[in-house]
Design an enzyme around this catalytic site. Structure first.
Site, PDB file in Angstrom:
ATOM      1  N   GLY A 133       0.838  -1.211   0.000  1.00 49.89           N
ATOM      2  CA  GLY A 133       0.000   0.000   0.000  1.00 49.89           C
ATOM      3  C   GLY A 133       0.863   1.247   0.000  1.00 49.89           C
ATOM      4  O   GLY A 133       0.576   2.219   0.705  1.00 49.89           O
ATOM      5  N   SER A 149       1.440   3.320  -2.485  1.00 49.74           N
ATOM      6  CA  SER A 149       1.146   4.328  -3.514  1.00 49.74           C
ATOM      7  C   SER A 149       0.460   5.571  -2.947  1.00 49.74           C
ATOM      8  O   SER A 149       0.485   6.622  -3.579  1.00 49.74           O
ATOM      9  CB  SER A 149       0.264   3.704  -4.603  1.00 49.74           C
ATOM     10  OG  SER A 149      -0.888   3.129  -4.034  1.00 49.74           O
ATOM     11  N   TYR A 176     -15.435  -3.383   7.567  1.00 51.64           N
ATOM     12  CA  TYR A 176     -14.050  -2.961   7.819  1.00 51.64           C
ATOM     13  C   TYR A 176     -13.558  -3.496   9.163  1.00 51.64           C
ATOM     14  O   TYR A 176     -12.488  -4.100   9.258  1.00 51.64           O
ATOM     15  CB  TYR A 176     -13.991  -1.438   7.785  1.00 51.64           C
ATOM     16  CG  TYR A 176     -12.613  -0.857   8.064  1.00 51.64           C
ATOM     17  CD1 TYR A 176     -11.547  -1.098   7.200  1.00 51.64           C
ATOM     18  CD2 TYR A 176     -12.381  -0.049   9.174  1.00 51.64           C
ATOM     19  CE1 TYR A 176     -10.292  -0.547   7.440  1.00 51.64           C
ATOM     20  CE2 TYR A 176     -11.129   0.507   9.422  1.00 51.64           C
ATOM     21  CZ  TYR A 176     -10.089   0.254   8.556  1.00 51.64           C
ATOM     22  OH  TYR A 176      -8.841   0.799   8.798  1.00 51.64           O
TER      23      TYR A 176
HETATM   24  N1  LIG Z   1      -6.803   6.413   7.393  1.00 51.19           N
HETATM   25  C1  LIG Z   1      -7.199   6.021   8.587  1.00 51.19           C
HETATM   26  O1  LIG Z   1      -7.963   6.717   9.281  1.00 51.19           O
HETATM   27  C2  LIG Z   1      -6.708   4.717   9.152  1.00 51.19           C
HETATM   28  C3  LIG Z   1      -6.924   4.473  10.518  1.00 51.19           C
HETATM   29  C4  LIG Z   1      -6.484   3.282  11.059  1.00 51.19           C
HETATM   30  C5  LIG Z   1      -5.828   2.353  10.258  1.00 51.19           C
HETATM   31  N2  LIG Z   1      -5.620   2.618   8.935  1.00 51.19           N
HETATM   32  C6  LIG Z   1      -4.982   1.592   8.132  1.00 51.19           C
HETATM   33  O2  LIG Z   1      -3.829   2.157   7.507  1.00 51.19           O
HETATM   34  C7  LIG Z   1      -3.556   1.440   6.307  1.00 51.19           C
HETATM   35  C8  LIG Z   1      -3.254   2.428   5.187  1.00 51.19           C
HETATM   36  O3  LIG Z   1      -4.397   3.212   4.933  1.00 51.19           O
HETATM   37  P1  LIG Z   1      -4.349   4.730   4.395  1.00 51.19           P
HETATM   38  O4  LIG Z   1      -5.133   5.529   5.339  1.00 51.19           O
HETATM   39  O5  LIG Z   1      -2.965   5.118   4.053  1.00 51.19           O
HETATM   40  O6  LIG Z   1      -5.251   4.536   3.091  1.00 51.19           O
HETATM   41  P2  LIG Z   1      -5.001   4.877   1.553  1.00 51.19           P
HETATM   42  O7  LIG Z   1      -4.399   6.222   1.426  1.00 51.19           O
HETATM   43  O8  LIG Z   1      -6.282   4.595   0.874  1.00 51.19           O
HETATM   44  O9  LIG Z   1      -3.920   3.792   1.123  1.00 51.19           O
HETATM   45  C9  LIG Z   1      -4.240   2.432   1.019  1.00 51.19           C
HETATM   46  C10 LIG Z   1      -3.136   1.750   0.252  1.00 51.19           C
HETATM   47  O10 LIG Z   1      -3.479   0.363   0.087  1.00 51.19           O
HETATM   48  C11 LIG Z   1      -3.306   0.031  -1.275  1.00 51.19           C
HETATM   49  N3  LIG Z   1      -4.206  -1.046  -1.687  1.00 51.19           N
HETATM   50  C12 LIG Z   1      -5.565  -1.070  -1.567  1.00 51.19           C
HETATM   51  N4  LIG Z   1      -6.059  -2.190  -2.122  1.00 51.19           N
HETATM   52  C13 LIG Z   1      -4.993  -2.887  -2.596  1.00 51.19           C
HETATM   53  C14 LIG Z   1      -4.847  -4.120  -3.281  1.00 51.19           C
HETATM   54  N5  LIG Z   1      -5.916  -4.868  -3.600  1.00 51.19           N
HETATM   55  N6  LIG Z   1      -3.608  -4.546  -3.608  1.00 51.19           N
HETATM   56  C15 LIG Z   1      -2.525  -3.795  -3.305  1.00 51.19           C
HETATM   57  N7  LIG Z   1      -2.591  -2.615  -2.657  1.00 51.19           N
HETATM   58  C16 LIG Z   1      -3.810  -2.162  -2.314  1.00 51.19           C
HETATM   59  C17 LIG Z   1      -3.599   1.326  -2.044  1.00 51.19           C
HETATM   60  O11 LIG Z   1      -2.961   1.364  -3.293  1.00 51.19           O
HETATM   61  P3  LIG Z   1      -3.657   1.116  -4.722  1.00 51.19           P
HETATM   62  O12 LIG Z   1      -5.013   1.732  -4.677  1.00 51.19           O
HETATM   63  O13 LIG Z   1      -2.700   1.766  -5.663  1.00 51.19           O
HETATM   64  O14 LIG Z   1      -3.662  -0.350  -4.849  1.00 51.19           O
HETATM   65  C18 LIG Z   1      -2.945   2.359  -1.122  1.00 51.19           C
HETATM   66  O15 LIG Z   1      -1.587   2.496  -1.423  1.00 51.19           O
HETATM   67  C19 LIG Z   1      -4.773   0.559   6.038  1.00 51.19           C
HETATM   68  O16 LIG Z   1      -4.474  -0.779   6.377  1.00 51.19           O
HETATM   69  C20 LIG Z   1      -5.833   1.111   6.989  1.00 51.19           C
HETATM   70  O17 LIG Z   1      -6.755   0.119   7.383  1.00 51.19           O
HETATM   71  C21 LIG Z   1      -6.045   3.783   8.363  1.00 51.19           C
END
Ligand SMILES: NC(=O)c1ccc[n+]([C@@H]2O[C@H](COP(=O)([O-])OP(=O)(O)OC[C@H]3O[C@@H](n4cnc5c(N)ncnc54)[C@H](OP(=O)(O)O)[C@@H]3O)[C@@H](O)[C@H]2O)c1
Length: 280
Positions: A36, A38, A180
């Site tokens: 993830g 990107s 989720y």
């Molecule tokens: N944002 C929050 O509030 C929050 C809070 C707690 C935990 N988290 C956790 O933090 C982590 C990162 O989230 P983020 O907030 O940085 O979200 P984000 O900006 O949407 O990034 C998610 C990443 O996962 C990749 N991804 C999604 N589906 C994929 C697939 N099928 N294969 C490969 N890569 C995939 C996306 O890249 P592509 O779309 O290019 O594939 C992107 O790089 C997640 O596990 C999330 O559950 C987030």
């Protein structure tokens, strides 16, 4: 430079200092895989770690974004390899594993960060079983498959496994987040169980239980626009710190109160929330 926090955000998320010398020593010549990478937290972590003498393996679906990221980090110290992969597709993961097993220096750190969130009331989910399948696919089965494939490499290097989890998995479940929360909780349990086993083989682990983080993941949820949230750059610092000071868990300082509340107030929560939902 970290984005500006409000006064409340400063209180809730006090600054995390990265000891550059310690990080340099701990990470030198290490191979670090970030899923993830990107967008959001993964991208911010890649940008931070690119300043060090490491080999970064960046995985996500959006090839153009990974290519642009690699290009923007060309003048940095790290060697960067990108592997555009949909982690929910078995053949693509098999190809990725094959390539990773040929890495000349093996693998030292696996940061399991790729994820997808869905917020939807259950009444609007009745015809959407696929929501539950796709959250399990990326938040549970994908990291399980990846860890299974890469565990021998981590074991060989006495490496480090990291799970980017969510604070919600430790608290009372919130309505509208069934898909989720269930998938993140499933992987948290898997990871914690396996982490104990892998420690006996010299592999350390960290679970980061994050509060809201201001990334594209929360952008569609209007209610979150004015709620305190961490920046992805701040989370990247926590991840970097875990590389030289591995702790089994990280969670915000105030999570103790949220967890105590969850333990003692389940009855009250389950009484009040339906009433609130009825009104709204
Ligand atoms: N944002 C929050 O509030 C929050 C809070 C707690 C935990 N988290 C956790 O933090 C982590 C990162 O989230 P983020 O907030 O940085 O979200 P984000 O900006 O949407 O990034 C998610 C990443 O996962 C990749 N991804 C999604 N589906 C994929 C697939 N099928 N294969 C490969 N890569 C995939 C996306 O890249 P592509 O779309 O290019 O594939 C992107 O790089 C997640 O596990 C999330 O559950 C987030």
């Amino acid at each position: 430079m970290l984005p500006k926090y409000s006064f409340l955000e400063h209180l809730l998320f006090p600054p995390t200092k990265v000891h550059q010398k310690k990080l340099r020593q701990a990470s030198q010549q290490k191979t670090i895989l970030i899923t993830g990478a990107s967008y959001g937290i993964g991208e911010a972590s890649a940008r931070l770690l690119a300043a060090y003498d490491v080999h970064l393996i960046l995985v996500a679906r959006t090839a153009s974004k990974l290519t642009a990221l690699k290009k923007s980090l060309e003048d940095q110290t790290a060697q960067i390899s990108i592997y555009p992969t949909d982690l929910t597709q078995v053949e693509e993961v098999e190809a990725l594993l094959l390539a990773l097993k040929k890495l000349p220096n093996g693998l030292d750190v696996l940061i399991s960060n790729a994820g997808h969130s869905i917020q939807r009331p259950i009444q609007k989910s009745l015809e959407r079983f696929h929501d539950f399948e796709r959250t399990m696919a990326i938040n549970y089965f994908a990291p399980v498959r990846l860890f299974l494939g890469l565990m021998p490499l981590l074991e060989k290097r006495k490496g480090h496994m990291m799970n980017i989890s969510a604070i919600n998995v430790l608290l009372l479940p919130a309505p509208h987040w069934a898909a989720y929360q269930a998938s993140k909780t499933a992987f948290d349990q898997w990871f914690r169980s396996v982490a104990i086993e892998m420690e006996s083989y010299g592999v350390s682990s960290t679970s980061l239980y994050l509060p809201l983080v201001r990334t594209r993941m929360i952008a569609p949820t209007k209610a979150y626009q004015n709620v305190p949230a961490m920046s992805p750059e701040h989370v990247a610092r926590l991840i970097a710190k875990s590389l030289y000071r591995p702790k089994r868990t990280w969670m915000p300082w105030w999570s103790i109160f949220a967890r105590l509340g969850s333990f003692f107030c389940r009855g009250l929560w389950e009484f009040l929330v339906p009433k609130f939902l009825q009104k709204s």
